[in-house]
Design an enzyme around this catalytic site. Sequence first.
Site, short mmCIF file in Angstrom:
data_model
loop_
_atom_site.label_atom_id
_atom_site.label_comp_id
_atom_site.label_asym_id
_atom_site.label_seq_id
_atom_site.Cartn_x
_atom_site.Cartn_y
_atom_site.Cartn_z
CD GLU A 105 5.17 -2.39 42.24
OE1 GLU A 105 4.60 -3.15 41.43
OE2 GLU A 105 6.21 -1.77 41.97
CD GLU A 125 7.14 -7.35 41.98
OE1 GLU A 125 7.50 -7.75 43.11
OE2 GLU A 125 6.24 -6.50 41.83
C1 3H9 Z 1 4.47 -7.77 39.02
O1 3H9 Z 1 3.54 -7.56 39.75
C2 3H9 Z 1 5.27 -6.69 38.33
C3 3H9 Z 1 4.99 -5.31 38.82
O2 3H9 Z 1 5.84 -4.99 39.90
C4 3H9 Z 1 5.35 -4.29 37.79
C5 3H9 Z 1 4.39 -4.03 36.72
C6 3H9 Z 1 4.74 -2.83 35.90
N1 3H9 Z 1 -0.77 -13.09 36.47
O3 3H9 Z 1 -0.81 -20.08 41.85
P1 3H9 Z 1 -2.21 -20.52 41.67
C7 3H9 Z 1 -2.86 -17.64 37.70
S1 3H9 Z 1 4.96 -9.35 38.70
C8 3H9 Z 1 -1.46 -13.96 35.71
O4 3H9 Z 1 -2.45 -21.90 41.19
P2 3H9 Z 1 -2.68 -20.32 44.50
C9 3H9 Z 1 -2.08 -18.94 37.74
O5 3H9 Z 1 -1.31 -19.12 36.58
C10 3H9 Z 1 3.76 -10.37 39.53
N2 3H9 Z 1 -1.92 -15.14 36.16
O6 3H9 Z 1 -3.12 -20.26 42.96
C11 3H9 Z 1 -3.21 -19.95 37.88
O7 3H9 Z 1 -3.76 -20.16 36.59
P3 3H9 Z 1 -4.31 -21.59 36.17
C12 3H9 Z 1 4.02 -10.45 40.98
C13 3H9 Z 1 -1.71 -15.43 37.44
O8 3H9 Z 1 -3.91 -20.07 45.26
C14 3H9 Z 1 -4.24 -19.22 38.72
O9 3H9 Z 1 -3.92 -17.83 38.61
N3 3H9 Z 1 3.11 -11.39 41.58
C15 3H9 Z 1 -1.00 -14.57 38.29
O10 3H9 Z 1 -1.88 -21.54 44.76
C16 3H9 Z 1 -4.20 -19.61 40.19
O11 3H9 Z 1 -2.87 -19.46 40.66
C17 3H9 Z 1 3.41 -12.68 41.71
O12 3H9 Z 1 4.47 -13.11 41.36
C18 3H9 Z 1 -0.52 -13.35 37.76
N4 3H9 Z 1 0.15 -12.47 38.51
O13 3H9 Z 1 -1.69 -19.10 44.70
C19 3H9 Z 1 2.37 -13.54 42.34
N5 3H9 Z 1 -0.92 -15.14 39.51
O14 3H9 Z 1 -5.40 -21.88 37.15
C20 3H9 Z 1 2.11 -14.75 41.49
C21 3H9 Z 1 -1.58 -16.31 39.43
O15 3H9 Z 1 -4.75 -21.37 34.76
N6 3H9 Z 1 1.06 -15.58 41.99
N7 3H9 Z 1 -2.05 -16.50 38.19
O16 3H9 Z 1 -3.13 -22.52 36.30
C22 3H9 Z 1 1.17 -16.38 43.08
O17 3H9 Z 1 2.16 -16.39 43.77
C23 3H9 Z 1 0.03 -17.29 43.38
O18 3H9 Z 1 -0.74 -17.43 42.21
C24 3H9 Z 1 -0.92 -16.85 44.52
C25 3H9 Z 1 -2.13 -17.80 44.58
C26 3H9 Z 1 -0.15 -16.90 45.85
C27 3H9 Z 1 -1.42 -15.46 44.27
#
Ligand code: 3H9
Length: 678
Positions: A105, A125
Amino acid sequence: MTSPIRTERHDNVLVIISDNPPVNALGQAVRAGLVEGIEEALSDDAVEAVVVRCDGRTFFAGADITEFGKPPVGPSLPDALDRLEASDKPVVAAIHGTALGGGCEVALACHYRLAVPSAKLGLPEVKLGLIPGAAGTQRLPRLVGAEAALPLVAIGNPISAKKAKDIGLLDDVVNEDDLAGQAIAFAKSKVGQPVPRSSEGTANEDGIKNPDIFDEFRAKNGRKMRGFDAPNAAIKAVKAAGELSYADGVKKERELFTALMTGSQSQAMRHYFFAERAANKIDDVPADTPILPVNKVGIVGAGTMGGGIAMNFLSAGIPVTILEMKQDALDRGTGVMRKNYENTAKRGRMTMEQVEQAMGILTPTLDYGDLADCDLVIEAVYENMDVKKEVFAKLDEVVKDGAILASNTSYLDIDEIATATQRPGHVIGLHFFSPANVMKLLEVVRGEKTRDDVLATSMKLAKKIGKIAAVSGVCPGFIGNRMLSPRQQQANQLIMEGANYWDVDDVLLEFGFPMGPFQMGDLAGIDIGWHRDPQKVTTVREALCTAGRFGQKAGKGFYDYDESRNRTPSDEVKQIIADFATKEGTEQREISKDEIRERLLYPMVNEGAKILEEGMAQRASDIDVVWINGYGWPLYTGGPMFWASQIGLDTVIAGLEKHGLPVSDYLRGKAEAGNGFN
Ligand code: 3H9
């Protein structure tokens, strides 16, 4: 506290840089920094263009999920992005890694978007039970059209930079090296031109010209979306982008987003997001435990399981040597693997070149000696302790020192298997689920003597081959099958007491499982393990086999099947069950669906509690990960332990007591403590 956002001047371009490891989540400080950055650019006449980029491994991977459910602290992401988009100086997003959710976004609010070829963009999301909440559902369709926007918003899978360029989400894909430099040059080239804003786009015409795209999309993806609230809200939001003004569309998005955010599904799915990541961590194994190299894998057994397991490694580019006892079994096994790959290629999910690449690193053999130089050997022969011990003794003899020896057993004692070797520290359980090349779950079974490096290596390897791993201790059936057992017992008991077996299946379907236990029996084949003696009929299953009702493959099992495999309950089976009940002296009565649900699911929670009490699972959320990925427990309830905590452990206990079923002390203790399982 220092801000995670800094700015740099490059001639007339201001570069706004986020450095918020690990994934540049858009927490409050990042949002505030973005607003300050854009204000700095606007208030300085010498700045004529802006670049937004991130340090570290990725562009913003989304809103900070840990802030959800807490009181909001401004600036909100929608406000911050409106400020960004309103700039009359061109703003360029420079994307590497994953621009996901709120991160995508941010890019949509910028006037131009560049990315390196390895970047991925998406709005995941829905996978958190939400829809984009910072105008993504309104800007994206206006930029790329409703048809291209729909799968991104309602299914949530990220797309490659190339695909993003093709649909118009990116202006350009640039060289992998020096993204910042290329973005600055691009920004300079746009100075003085009117800025294009996605909120002002009119590219949503496809949705207006062909309103059927929404129903068609629903029909095509109905199965995937069954039971989930967010995908429908996502479709509504994209549709609104074509029907309403931008301002009203954003209002509609906010309404839908807020309803989802406060609902139970999103809470459950956010729990699952962190559960999956927590499952990868082993409490008493230090994070810096050395990882053993696994460059070559051996598989013993080329049956359905062995072949499926092998495919995981081949697809990840790891050479596999697969062993069978007889040439024809070996040929059959490798033939099935090739066919599976070719079918995937036919469906367009891999190229024929990739099929050949995968099959090209497979070595079939009849000789144990060929496994000598493997770093990991996985045994996938049939479930019999003596046979497994024999295989492990042989492997111990031939396979090099230091290699990991793993069993794919689904319930046998790993510690006993390990006694057949001189290296119990290198023995581990790697329980794949069938079909092993498709199912996501890997239960990693930690034996009493399994070394830390062997365990850590297995967890790392699981990620490499695209599996979701959870650790289990050694107990019959480990986490998953151990909890399945009381459910199956209750299912069998319920039909003896008069419940319709199709009601038992339907209760689980309505709860959100893909199928119930009797449908499952029909699919797998009722005759698995049948002794083939028609004179000896001691169970309902044996009676069905004797009547030739072997399951779907015979056109009849618990159900009768038509040519399209639609199921109808069978009078013959009803009679067989009634006869059995009479013989056993079990009185048949009418049983409500509520009772069925309680008797199927509550004993599973009780068994889960026992698993925790015995330390067989590290944490309740690991059990949720196992059941969601291995057995189809509906994700939107968060898994059995989260679900039980949500409905209340007192409710579970009362239900168990009402039906005369055992309640573990651990479950009672947790209920008294009042915090659920977490
Ligand atoms: C959103 O954006 C809503 C908006 O539209 C509206 C707002 C108004 N937040 O997965 P990993 C942490 S909803 C906080 O192992 P990878 C994760 O817990 C969001 N923490 O790494 C982990 O912590 P720990 C939409 C987050 O390389 C560490 O980072 N976005 C977030 O295998 C490493 O993560 C998503 O749904 C976060 N957003 O994969 C994307 N993301 O080391 C969600 C990660 O303590 N994220 N952490 O266990 C992912 O899909 C994967 O993390 C990503 C990296 C592909 C980015």
